[in-house]
Design a protein around this motif. Structure first.
Motif, PDB file in Angstrom:
ATOM      1  N   TYR A   1       0.834  -0.995   0.011  1.00 23.86           N
ATOM      2  CA  TYR A   1      -0.018  -0.034   0.096  1.00 23.86           C
ATOM      3  C   TYR A   1       1.106   1.374  -0.043  1.00 23.86           C
ATOM      4  O   TYR A   1       1.134   1.728   0.872  1.00 23.86           O
ATOM      5  CB  TYR A   1      -0.805   0.027   1.553  1.00 23.86           C
ATOM      6  CG  TYR A   1      -2.223  -0.967   1.005  1.00 23.86           C
ATOM      7  CD1 TYR A   1      -3.546  -0.389   1.397  1.00 23.86           C
ATOM      8  CD2 TYR A   1      -1.967  -2.315   1.051  1.00 23.86           C
ATOM      9  CE1 TYR A   1      -4.585  -1.230   0.902  1.00 23.86           C
ATOM     10  CE2 TYR A   1      -3.064  -3.103   0.906  1.00 23.86           C
ATOM     11  CZ  TYR A   1      -4.329  -2.515   0.849  1.00 23.86           C
ATOM     12  OH  TYR A   1      -5.456  -3.483   0.849  1.00 23.86           O
ATOM     13  N   ARG A   2       1.425   1.611  -1.147  1.00 25.56           N
ATOM     14  CA  ARG A   2       2.183   2.844  -1.371  1.00 25.56           C
ATOM     15  C   ARG A   2       1.379   4.143  -1.076  1.00 25.56           C
ATOM     16  O   ARG A   2       1.947   5.138  -0.536  1.00 25.56           O
ATOM     17  CB  ARG A   2       2.841   2.634  -2.731  1.00 25.56           C
ATOM     18  CG  ARG A   2       3.803   1.782  -2.960  1.00 25.56           C
ATOM     19  CD  ARG A   2       4.304   1.582  -4.409  1.00 25.56           C
ATOM     20  NE  ARG A   2       4.956   2.948  -4.734  1.00 25.56           N
ATOM     21  CZ  ARG A   2       5.196   3.255  -6.024  1.00 25.56           C
ATOM     22  NH1 ARG A   2       4.846   2.540  -7.065  1.00 25.56           N
ATOM     23  NH2 ARG A   2       5.656   4.515  -6.383  1.00 25.56           N
ATOM     24  N   GLY A   3       0.566   4.185  -1.548  1.00 22.78           N
ATOM     25  CA  GLY A   3      -0.497   5.280  -1.225  1.00 22.78           C
ATOM     26  C   GLY A   3      -1.120   5.421   0.208  1.00 22.78           C
ATOM     27  O   GLY A   3      -1.014   4.529   0.740  1.00 22.78           O
ATOM     28  N   ALA A   4      -1.352   6.657   0.434  1.00 26.53           N
ATOM     29  CA  ALA A   4      -1.765   6.868   1.909  1.00 26.53           C
ATOM     30  C   ALA A   4      -2.533   8.076   2.092  1.00 26.53           C
ATOM     31  O   ALA A   4      -2.509   9.183   1.120  1.00 26.53           O
ATOM     32  CB  ALA A   4      -0.905   7.007   2.933  1.00 26.53           C
ATOM     33  N   PHE A   5      -3.439   8.030   2.974  1.00 26.22           N
ATOM     34  CA  PHE A   5      -4.271   9.108   3.348  1.00 26.22           C
ATOM     35  C   PHE A   5      -4.726   9.121   4.749  1.00 26.22           C
ATOM     36  O   PHE A   5      -4.989   8.179   5.380  1.00 26.22           O
ATOM     37  CB  PHE A   5      -5.758   9.251   2.585  1.00 26.22           C
ATOM     38  CG  PHE A   5      -6.573  10.290   2.984  1.00 26.22           C
ATOM     39  CD1 PHE A   5      -6.440  11.662   1.891  1.00 26.22           C
ATOM     40  CD2 PHE A   5      -7.629  10.247   3.773  1.00 26.22           C
ATOM     41  CE1 PHE A   5      -7.364  12.653   2.488  1.00 26.22           C
ATOM     42  CE2 PHE A   5      -8.458  11.420   3.955  1.00 26.22           C
ATOM     43  CZ  PHE A   5      -8.363  12.617   3.631  1.00 26.22           C
ATOM     44  N   GLU A   6      -4.605  10.549   5.479  1.00 29.07           N
ATOM     45  CA  GLU A   6      -4.772  10.440   6.782  1.00 29.07           C
ATOM     46  C   GLU A   6      -5.210  12.047   7.057  1.00 29.07           C
ATOM     47  O   GLU A   6      -4.635  12.875   6.526  1.00 29.07           O
ATOM     48  CB  GLU A   6      -3.735  10.169   7.663  1.00 29.07           C
ATOM     49  CG  GLU A   6      -3.941  10.134   9.164  1.00 29.07           C
ATOM     50  CD  GLU A   6      -2.656   9.635  10.046  1.00 29.07           C
ATOM     51  OE1 GLU A   6      -2.732  10.033  11.109  1.00 29.07           O
ATOM     52  OE2 GLU A   6      -2.027   8.947   9.480  1.00 29.07           O
ATOM     53  N   SER A   7      -6.185  12.188   7.809  1.00 29.25           N
ATOM     54  CA  SER A   7      -6.667  13.760   8.166  1.00 29.25           C
ATOM     55  C   SER A   7      -7.118  13.518   9.671  1.00 29.25           C
ATOM     56  O   SER A   7      -6.774  12.500  10.110  1.00 29.25           O
ATOM     57  CB  SER A   7      -8.274  13.771   7.374  1.00 29.25           C
ATOM     58  OG  SER A   7      -9.004  12.979   7.897  1.00 29.25           O
ATOM     59  N   ASP A   8      -7.620  14.837  10.168  1.00 33.11           N
ATOM     60  CA  ASP A   8      -8.041  14.795  11.493  1.00 33.11           C
ATOM     61  C   ASP A   8      -9.506  14.112  11.458  1.00 33.11           C
ATOM     62  O   ASP A   8      -9.958  14.345  12.456  1.00 33.11           O
ATOM     63  CB  ASP A   8      -7.998  16.087  11.797  1.00 33.11           C
ATOM     64  CG  ASP A   8      -8.793  17.143  11.002  1.00 33.11           C
ATOM     65  OD1 ASP A   8      -8.668  17.002   9.821  1.00 33.11           O
ATOM     66  OD2 ASP A   8      -9.321  17.862  11.592  1.00 33.11           O
TER      67      ASP A   8
ATOM     68  N   LEU B   1      -4.481   3.054  -8.790  1.00 37.64           N
ATOM     69  CA  LEU B   1      -3.585   3.840  -9.161  1.00 37.64           C
ATOM     70  C   LEU B   1      -3.326   4.717  -7.976  1.00 37.64           C
ATOM     71  O   LEU B   1      -2.067   5.360  -8.038  1.00 37.64           O
ATOM     72  CB  LEU B   1      -4.049   4.966 -10.478  1.00 37.64           C
ATOM     73  CG  LEU B   1      -4.007   3.795 -11.606  1.00 37.64           C
ATOM     74  CD1 LEU B   1      -4.599   4.966 -12.713  1.00 37.64           C
ATOM     75  CD2 LEU B   1      -2.666   3.573 -12.378  1.00 37.64           C
ATOM     76  N   ALA B   2      -4.160   5.184  -7.284  1.00 36.16           N
ATOM     77  CA  ALA B   2      -3.886   5.920  -6.100  1.00 36.16           C
ATOM     78  C   ALA B   2      -3.393   5.369  -5.025  1.00 36.16           C
ATOM     79  O   ALA B   2      -2.516   5.854  -4.056  1.00 36.16           O
ATOM     80  CB  ALA B   2      -5.190   6.615  -5.677  1.00 36.16           C
ATOM     81  N   VAL B   3      -3.693   3.944  -4.964  1.00 35.79           N
ATOM     82  CA  VAL B   3      -3.228   3.311  -3.745  1.00 35.79           C
ATOM     83  C   VAL B   3      -1.810   2.325  -3.780  1.00 35.79           C
ATOM     84  O   VAL B   3      -0.903   2.504  -3.071  1.00 35.79           O
ATOM     85  CB  VAL B   3      -4.309   2.314  -3.195  1.00 35.79           C
ATOM     86  CG1 VAL B   3      -3.894   1.448  -2.002  1.00 35.79           C
ATOM     87  CG2 VAL B   3      -5.653   3.161  -2.820  1.00 35.79           C
TER      88      VAL B   3
END
Length: 543
Positions: free
Chosen positions: A157-164, A210-212
């Motif tokens: 899992y090269r892509g990542a997303f993290e938020s508050d 493509l995103a992940v």
């Protein structure tokens, strides 16, 4: 050194790992020490003087929960000295193990012979729950272990997303995992039911991959499979709009990966397909796609709404076709595609208040984005969408400058599935189903609806409804592209645009894979300002 070689063998580059149950969902009848089956996977049957076993007497049953939806098969290790039988039922929900699951695409219920001191391997499908039943006229079954043998592609899992926002973070993860499970020998639409390569359904999956993962090999393999198995006088999957999606997928794959050699291999097929689609425009600029005119199931019964959406889809297709033709130095075809898109944009059929049709008109630049968003998208924003075309609704809302509202839809709609036990996203969903329902990880509750078995329509009625459908993974791609705001500005990310849009968030950070390495981004809102930190591979230039 010699190696085994088999004539005409096909390599299987998936991996297998044995996963133990995490809890007992229910046991009935004479079952002793069912806890012996949880917590540890035993890959081998064994014999010694004092093994720990689970004993199941005739007429008994167990429901096992593996804690997460997975794809693979069931492995039983037996310690008995008599041949016996056991009925096995796979379920994406507890209620599915208690009912009559579909036998389409894979066998989900079967009575198996259980050997002495051996192993049983059964099935290849998607499931989270297993129901084991010993027939009343069968000998006792002694189990030394039960495992789900997960079969999957061991991608990073090269892509990542993290938020508050922890809920959005979890939705990104589940969306990515949903698509990952559907990446088997090809990219499936549904890994339990719909183990097929459907070209239109593929688009949200391609964008998520493509995103992940930054992978392209399986995407190309799946696109080629559909191309090579479509006769020249037929549309892909016999659906005219799905041939449009093949072109859009090719454009996005080239934009994200920059593989010109692969694009050149598509030149002949692209030229023929675009030429055929150019004939599907009426004198007044209306789309006239032929045969099965399909957007998604929620619009299947309304010709006018379907026409309104297809008008936008065809215009979008010709934009992509023009880009690809230009890259392939076919200037004449590129000009014809641009002229066709312009002609289509002179006609904006009435969307009839339908969000899916409106989304396609916004993305195809056929309708007025601000007007369609205000008049259609903002009315009951998390109703009237689907897990498939919900992705396009999100993209359309962002295109209309309403990203914050799109985030709210993700929280309520996709988050609504999480609230009812989902560990992967479903073939379809409606928030109205949740009014008086029990979750997929629950035994039936008197007076409440079964959110899996009591709903659905079209091809996904009741337990036939798939609870792991790749087309539902769009939020992962959306959060990366529109909230992190990372998108290629030249093929293969030779140039990149980074335009984060936090909406109602205060912090986002994440990673976008590229052929040159990973782009890392962190954005924080401090008062009325945003602080942005970007790490780019040296080969990539930011515009």
């Amino acid at each position: 050194m010699k190696k085994l070689r088999y004539a005409n063998a096909v390599a299987d580059d998936r991996v297998r790992k044995m996963v133990p149950p995490v809890r007992i969902g229910r046991e009935l009848g004479g079952v002793t020490d069912s806890a012996a089956l949880t917590g540890e996977a035993h890959p081998q049957s064994l014999i010694h003087f004092d093994p720990r076993t689970c004993r199941m007497s005739p007429g008994s049953e167990l429901i096992l929960d593996f804690g997460i939806e997975l794809h693979g098969l069931l492995t039983l290790n037996t310690g008995g000295m008599k041949l016996s039988r056991m009925r096995v039922t796979f379920g994406e929900s507890v209620s599915e193990t208690l009912g009559e699951p579909t036998q389409d695409h894979a066998i989900h219920q079967e009575t198996l012979s259980v050997p002495t001191l051996g192993q049983v391997f059964f099935g290849e499908t998607a499931f989270r729950f297993i129901r084991l039943e010993v027939p009343a006229d069968a000998p006792e079954v002694i189990l030394t272990g039960v495992a789900a043998t997960a079969v999957y592609r061991d991608w990073e899992y090269r892509g990542a997303f993290e938020s508050d926002d922890a809920r959005l973070n979890r939705i990104w993860e589940v969306a990515a995992y949903t698509v990952h499970l559907n990446c088997q020998q090809y990219i499936y639409d549904g890994v339990k039911r719909d183990r097929l390569v459907w070209m239109g359904d593929l688009y949200p999956e391609v964008r998520t991959i493509l995103a992940v993962f930054g992978e392209s090999g399986l995407v190309a393999k799946s696109l080629d499979f559909v191309r090579d198995h479509t006769p020249e006088d037929k549309w892909m999957n016999n659906i005219s709009s799905y041939s449009c999606w093949w072109i859009i997928c090719q454009r996005d794959l080239y934009l994200y990966r920059g593989d010109y050699a692969y694009l050149k291999e598509q030149k002949n097929a692209l030229s023929k397909l675009l030429t055929r689609l150019l004939a599907c425009i009426g004198p007044d600029g209306s789309e006239e796609l032929t045969d099965w005119r399909f957007l998604d199931w929620s619009t299947a019964d309304d010709n006018e709404i379907r026409h309104a959406g297809l008008q936008g889809l065809l215009a979008w297709t010709f934009d992509c076709g023009a880009d690809l033709a230009s890259e392939l130095n076919d200037s004449r075809l590129a000009l014809r595609c641009r002229a066709a898109a312009a002609k289509l944009r002179k006609v904006a059929p009435d969307c009839g208040g339908n969000k899916i049709a409106a989304a396609m008109q916004i993305l195809g630049k056929v309708g007025d984005a601000a007007k369609l968003n205000a008049e259609i998208m903002r009315r009951d924003p998390d109703r009237g969408i689907s897990t498939f075309y919900g992705y396009f609704v999100l993209l359309a809302r962002a295109a209309a400058g309403d990203t914050a509202a799109a985030l709210d839809v993700i929280r309520s709609y996709w988050g609504g599935m999480l609230d009812f036990g989902a560990t992967t996203f479903w073939e379809d969903f409606d928030l109205d189903w949740t009014r008086n329902a029990f979750g997929i990880d629950s035994l039936p509750v008197a007076g409440k609806d079964d959110i899996h078995g009591d709903f659905g329509k079209h091809c996904y009625i009741g337990l036939r409804h798939s609870l792991c459908h790749g087309w539902a993974g769009g939020p992962a791609a959306f959060l990366t592209e529109k909230v992190l705001g990372i998108r290629p500005a030249a093929p293969g990310f030779a140039q990149v645009k980074i335009e984060p849009c936090l909406g109602n968030l205060n912090r986002v950070e994440g990673v976008q894979p590229t052929p040159f390495g990973d782009i890392e981004l962190s954005v924080r809102r401090i008062g009325n300002r945003e602080r942005r930190l970007v790490k780019l591979p040296k080969e990539i230039r930011e515009l």
